[in-house]
Design a protein around this motif. Structure first.
Motif, PDB file in Angstrom:
ATOM      1  N   THR A 115     -20.019  20.404   0.148  1.00  0.00           N
ATOM      2  CA  THR A 115     -20.200  21.223   1.339  1.00  0.00           C
ATOM      3  C   THR A 115     -18.886  21.927   1.626  1.00  0.00           C
ATOM      4  OG1 THR A 115     -19.546  19.412   2.728  1.00  0.00           O
ATOM      5  CG2 THR A 115     -21.895  19.683   2.370  1.00  0.00           C
ATOM      6  N   THR A 117     -18.013  23.472   4.515  1.00  0.00           N
ATOM      7  CA  THR A 117     -17.775  23.698   5.930  1.00  0.00           C
ATOM      8  C   THR A 117     -16.280  23.868   6.172  1.00  0.00           C
ATOM      9  OG1 THR A 117     -19.521  22.137   6.320  1.00  0.00           O
ATOM     10  CG2 THR A 117     -18.174  22.736   8.213  1.00  0.00           C
ATOM     11  N   GLU A 187     -19.725  16.696   9.904  1.00  0.00           N
ATOM     12  CA  GLU A 187     -20.103  17.821   9.049  1.00  0.00           C
ATOM     13  C   GLU A 187     -21.541  18.232   9.322  1.00  0.00           C
ATOM     14  OE1 GLU A 187     -19.010  16.721   5.047  1.00  0.00           O
ATOM     15  OE2 GLU A 187     -16.962  17.469   5.329  1.00  0.00           O
ATOM     16  N   LYS A 188     -22.373  17.236   9.597  1.00  0.00           N
ATOM     17  CA  LYS A 188     -23.773  17.507   9.926  1.00  0.00           C
ATOM     18  C   LYS A 188     -23.820  18.347  11.204  1.00  0.00           C
ATOM     19  CE  LYS A 188     -26.313  13.969   8.475  1.00  0.00           C
ATOM     20  NZ  LYS A 188     -26.810  12.590   8.610  1.00  0.00           N
ATOM     21  N   LYS A 191     -22.714  21.855  10.593  1.00  0.00           N
ATOM     22  CA  LYS A 191     -23.774  22.617   9.928  1.00  0.00           C
ATOM     23  C   LYS A 191     -24.822  23.094  10.927  1.00  0.00           C
ATOM     24  CE  LYS A 191     -23.826  20.477   5.466  1.00  0.00           C
ATOM     25  NZ  LYS A 191     -24.584  19.544   4.624  1.00  0.00           N
ATOM     26  N   THR A 192     -25.214  22.190  11.850  1.00  0.00           N
ATOM     27  CA  THR A 192     -26.238  22.588  12.809  1.00  0.00           C
ATOM     28  C   THR A 192     -25.728  23.720  13.708  1.00  0.00           C
ATOM     29  OG1 THR A 192     -25.566  20.997  14.488  1.00  0.00           O
ATOM     30  CG2 THR A 192     -27.204  20.231  12.920  1.00  0.00           C
ATOM     31  N   ASN A 196     -21.207  26.730   8.163  1.00  0.00           N
ATOM     32  CA  ASN A 196     -21.460  26.260   6.812  1.00  0.00           C
ATOM     33  C   ASN A 196     -21.516  27.472   5.913  1.00  0.00           C
ATOM     34  OD1 ASN A 196     -21.995  24.507   4.806  1.00  0.00           O
ATOM     35  ND2 ASN A 196     -24.177  24.390   5.199  1.00  0.00           N
TER      36      ASN A 196
END
Lengths: 197, 93
Positions: A115, A117, A187-188, A191-192, A196
């Motif tokens: 990822t 991010t 990180e989740k 992303k939301t 990202n």
């Protein structure tokens, strides 16, 4: 300033030393208690209990040694012995399982790090300000504890091992797992929020 | 004069990048926490000079640590707590 170790202190001496050496730790101790219990009243009770125990056993405290680590250790033990008993939450997570993965799994390998991010940008940092606290609060208490001790309070691995009564190797592996878990949550979240690639 | 640590890493074939990256990943926490030995730190630094992916992981790990140390709000200790503690101690003696 005579060394009082091993010698019975007068009440005045004891009170003066207690106040000078242990009470300055009140702020970090209360913060630690709050991060463990996630409740201000419980943190209050836990800190009071810790100081009462510390006073009772003050003759065993060696002047000049690490008062902060000593108090954190007492608080951690009180939390395990009494607070967890009161709250009916399941207290234990079996870390033998997760810790076993350490060194056998390339945790920084293909999955997590792929990822991209960009967590370095200021806007992401602002956005995740309060998210850091809530992500941390969702971690199991043992994970939360090592992160607080290390990153917020700046204890060394050796001090953490003493506070938690675990080997240094376990401190390392628990910290490693705790950070991966926290990183995943943050990180989740990033992303939301659309941060990202 | 070589320590076990240095020997261990010298045994790694030069083309075995994954092995070195794995070892660097294992050192990430020690390095950001200032717990790595001089040898570990030097191995870590030289690897980062030639590996972008490990360099980025190191940046992320430092950021994560700084998010906790710099962004986590401290709770304010109730003003009465110190007095309550002192009073309770006097009561219990």
């Amino acid at each position: 300033m005579s060394e009082q170790t091993g010698k019975q202190l007068s009440k005045e001496e004891k009170d003066a030393r207690f106040e000078a050496e242990l009470l300055p730790v009140l702020d970090p101790l209360y913060n630690f208690a709050y991060r463990l219990t996630l409740d201000e009243d419980d943190a209050n009770d836990l800190v009071q209990e810790t100081y009462l125990k510390a006073y009772r056993f003050f003759d065993y405290f060696e002047q000049g040694t690490n008062a902060k680590a000593w108090l954190f250790r007492i608080l951690k033990n009180s939390f395990i012995n009494e607070f967890r008993k009161k709250s009916k939450q399941p207290a234990k997570v079996d870390y033998s399982e997760v810790e076993g993965y350490y060194n056998t799994e390339d945790v920084e390998g293909d999955n997590g790090v792929a990822t991209t991010t960009d967590m370095r940008s200021e806007s992401v940092q602002d956005l995740i300000g309060d998210e850091v606290a809530s992500a941390l609060n969702t971690l199991p208490v043992d994970f939360r504890t090592v992160i607080i001790l290390c990153d917020l309070e700046g204890f060394t691995y050796e001090e953490m091992a003493k506070i938690l009564d675990i080997p240094i190797g376990t401190v390392r592996s628990r910290l490693h797992r705790a950070r991966n878990s926290l990183k995943e949550k943050l990180e989740k979240y990033a992303k939301t929020m659309g941060y990202n690639s | 004069m070589e320590s076990k640590f240095t020997e261990m890493y010298q045994k790694e074939p030069a083309d075995e990048k994954d092995g070195a990256c794995g070892q660097v990943a294992d050192l990430l926490d020690s390095v950001v926490d200032g717990e790595a030995s001089a040898e570990e730190q030097s191995f870590f630094n030289s690897h980062l000079e030639e590996c972008v992916s490990c360099f980025e992981n190191h940046q992320k790990q430092k950021l994560l640590k700084s998010l906790i140390s710099g962004h986590l709000k401290r709770v304010i200790v109730p003003e009465s707590l110190a007095l309550t503690i002192k009073a309770k101690i006097q009561e219990t003696i």
